[in-house]
Every structure is written in structure tokens, then in C-alpha cells.
Design an enzyme around this catalytic site. Structure first.
Site, PDB file in Angstrom:
ATOM      1  N   HIS A 125       7.170 -16.377  -1.145  1.00 47.86           N
ATOM      2  CA  HIS A 125       7.623 -17.885  -1.149  1.00 47.86           C
ATOM      3  C   HIS A 125       8.378 -17.982   0.113  1.00 47.86           C
ATOM      4  O   HIS A 125       7.875 -19.116   0.890  1.00 47.86           O
ATOM      5  CB  HIS A 125       8.921 -18.527  -2.102  1.00 47.86           C
ATOM      6  N   ASP A 162       1.863 -13.799 -10.178  1.00 48.39           N
ATOM      7  CA  ASP A 162       2.879 -14.565 -10.573  1.00 48.39           C
ATOM      8  C   ASP A 162       2.783 -15.793 -10.520  1.00 48.39           C
ATOM      9  O   ASP A 162       1.907 -16.321 -10.485  1.00 48.39           O
ATOM     10  CB  ASP A 162       3.984 -14.617  -9.095  1.00 48.39           C
ATOM     11  N   HIS A 164       4.060 -18.722  -9.960  1.00 44.95           N
ATOM     12  CA  HIS A 164       4.084 -19.790  -8.704  1.00 44.95           C
ATOM     13  C   HIS A 164       3.192 -18.901  -8.008  1.00 44.95           C
ATOM     14  O   HIS A 164       2.895 -17.446  -7.377  1.00 44.95           O
ATOM     15  CB  HIS A 164       5.703 -19.377  -8.699  1.00 44.95           C
ATOM     16  N   ASP A 246       6.223 -13.450 -14.817  1.00 42.00           N
ATOM     17  CA  ASP A 246       6.022 -14.923 -14.756  1.00 42.00           C
ATOM     18  C   ASP A 246       5.937 -15.697 -15.632  1.00 42.00           C
ATOM     19  O   ASP A 246       5.629 -16.803 -16.301  1.00 42.00           O
ATOM     20  CB  ASP A 246       7.465 -15.529 -13.808  1.00 42.00           C
TER      21      ASP A 246
END
Length: 309
Positions: A125, A162, A164, A246
Site C-alpha cells: 500500500h 493479497d 486488498h 488475507d
């Protein structure tokens, strides 16, 4: 050829408040998983500490200097509601960067077949000059840039599963025709980026958003139909994986329903592609994964696949 496992005790030194999902226990779960007898053949090493100049492969000096200045001598410095620094954070992050670069060195020099780097906090991120989503430095992006600068890799693929979307990696490589960034992720979900229409200046961004409660069958279909054909056509010299776990069905921060076998399958498919185009060269870097059980099981399946099982 062996699989290299890179980590460092400093991964425990990035302190977070009680209840924060990106906690030191994540590293302990990974360590326990890889202590099993079947992982005895792993080549293990400690991540070296990178100089801040290495971080400049993906982030401007002014941004790095701002984080160095913000590093607290005690207590916590809150960057945003999710992202913070403790006294040990900067050292941890520099070991994470150093470990990622060391893994690239080992793979590109042919010292190992592939590598898995397990450090925290995650990195994908972190944008060009913005920390967010637990992330301060984008370790995977730095690894990609190091492979290009130090070894002349002309095309590098960064594959991110991931749950996200890796907005930081997308930001860093948006205008780069020689890096293919490909991501599966849940949408809508933090950070709000990652639509299929976000394709980069040179059509080298491949976003494949999945819906909440999509399972492994949907994930595998997305990989087979959308990700792998683009990677095959791109013919990378190296594949770097942003290996977040995740999307596992046990994870508390999202709603995809993958299990550890799906991560093992995806790993093997990327290894097959790397065998065709990149002399088998794969560097995997840990991102998210916040169910300790789901993380441990997924890492074990991922490393099993890297080891050729």
C-alpha cells in the site's frame, strides 16, 4: 536447486497497539509453520539491513527523510488510523527492504531456485511518497527495481494476490511499460482502488477484482483467464509475488473464501510460467494475512509449492 527463506528477528520489533491486526504474532505463526520437518531443506538466512539509499529505488529521498524524522524514541507515532511507527519500526522496515533485495540477489545469481521473504509490516500500500494501510516502504516494488538496476532485468512481473488491492505498487509502476503489475483482490474494500479499468499508461496494469464471498474456484478462473495469459504474453525475466494471505476464508479483515490449497495452486502456476520465461526465477514477499491459523496454513502451502512439492 533450493528455496531460500529470508527473515529477521527485528520483524518482532515493530510494535502496535493491542488489538491491531498487523501484530508481531504474525511472524511467530510463520516461524512455527516453517519449523515443521518437511521444511528442513529450506536454506535460511537473516535479512540484511538496507541503507536508506536502497529505499530510493521506489521512494524519493524527501519521503524517506520524513519517516526517519518521524521515528519516535518512545511510544507510537500515528501516521494515519491504520499506520504507525514505534521505536523499532524503521529498523524493521530496513531489514524488510534488505531481505527483499537479498532474495533478488540470490535468485538472479542462481544461488537458489526461488525465495520467500517473511517480514512485516507489509508494503504494497506504500505509494511513491505516502505511507498507508500498515505500509511504509514498498518492499516488492524495491525488489523489482533492484532486479532491473543491478541485473538488467528488462521485464519484471509483480503479481499480487493479497485481498486488498496494492495501490502503492500500482502507483509506482503506473507509467512503466516494462513492469507488469497484476492483482486479484476483493472489491469494494480498502483502499478503494483496483477496478478493471485502471490499466496504466501502457496497459501494464491488470486488475481483476473479485466479489465478497468469491471462493477458490472463482479465484482460479480469474487467474487462468485474466492473469496468466497476460503474464505469458509479457514474458517476464523475473516474477515477484506480493504474497498476502488475507484472502483466506479465516481472515478477519475481508470476505474472500480461499483456502491454503488455492495459494499453493497459484504458486505452482506462476512457477510454471517462470520456468518458460524467467529461468524459474521467483521471489515471493509476504504482505497481509491476519488470521494466525490461516496465515500459517497458507504460508506452509505456498512454501511447499516453491520447494517443488
Amino acid at each position: 536447486m533450493s528455496t531460500l527463506y529470508v527473515t529477521h528477528p527485528s520483524a518482532l520489533d515493530h510494535a502496535v497497539p493491542a488489538g491491531h491486526p498487523e501484530r508481531p504474532a504474525r511472524m511467530q505463526a510463520v516461524e512455527r509453520a516453517l519449523e515443521q520437518e518437511r521444511f528442513a531443506a529450506l536454506v535460511r538466512c537473516h535479512a540484511p539491513k538496507a541503507e536508506t539509499s536502497v529505499v530510493e529505488l521506489a521512494h524519493p529521498a524527501s519521503y524517506i527523510e520524513s519517516l526517519v524524522a518521524a521515528s519516535p524514541e518512545e511510544g507510537l507515532f500515528q501516521i494515519d488510523s491504520d499506520t504507525l511507527m514505534s521505536p523499532g519500526t524503521l529498523n524493521t522496515c530496513l531489514h524488510a527492504v534488505g531481505g527483499s533485495v537479498h532474495a533478488v540477489d540470490a535468485v538472479m545469481k542462481g544461488e537458489c531456485a526461488n525465495a520467500f521473504v517473511a517480514m512485516r509490516p507489509p508494503g504494497h500500500h506504500a505509494e511513491v511518497a505516502r505511507a498507508m494501510g500498515f505500509c511504509l516502504f514498498n518492499h516488492a516494488a524495491i525488489a523489482v527495481q533492484h532486479a532491473r538496476k543491478a541485473y538488467g532485468a528488462s521485464r519484471v512481473a509483480l503479481v499480487d494476490w493479497d485481498v486488498h488491492h496494492g495501490n502503492g505498487s500500482q502507483d509506482i509502476f503506473w507509467a512503466d511499460r516494462d513492469v507488469l503489475y497484476a492483482s486479484t483482490h476483493q472489491m469494494p474494500l480498502f483502499p478503494g482502488t483496483g477496478s478493471a479499468g485502471e490499466r496504466g499508461d501502457h496497459d501494464t496494469i491488470v486488475n481483476v477484482p473479485l466479489k465478497a464471498f468469491d471462493d477458490g474456484e472463482v479465484f482460479r478462473e480469474a487467474f487462468e483467464q485474466r492473469i496468466l495469459p497476460r503474464l505469458d504474453a509479457f514474458a517476464p525475466d523475473l516474477i515477484v509475488i506480493s504474497a498476502g494471505f488475507d484472502a483466506h476464508k479465516l481472515d478477519p479483515l475481508a470476505n474472500l473464501q480461499l483456502d491454503e490449497a488455492d495459494f499453493g495452486w497459484a504458486t505452482r502456476r506462476l512457477m510454471e510460467l517462470a520456468d518458460r520465461h524467467a529461468q524459474g526465477r521467483v521471489v515471493s514477499i509476504l504482505e497481509g494475512g491476519y488470521s494466525l491459523d490461516g496465515l500459517a496454513r497458507s504460508v506452509a502451502a505456498h512454501v511447499d509449492a516453491l520447494m517443488g512439492r
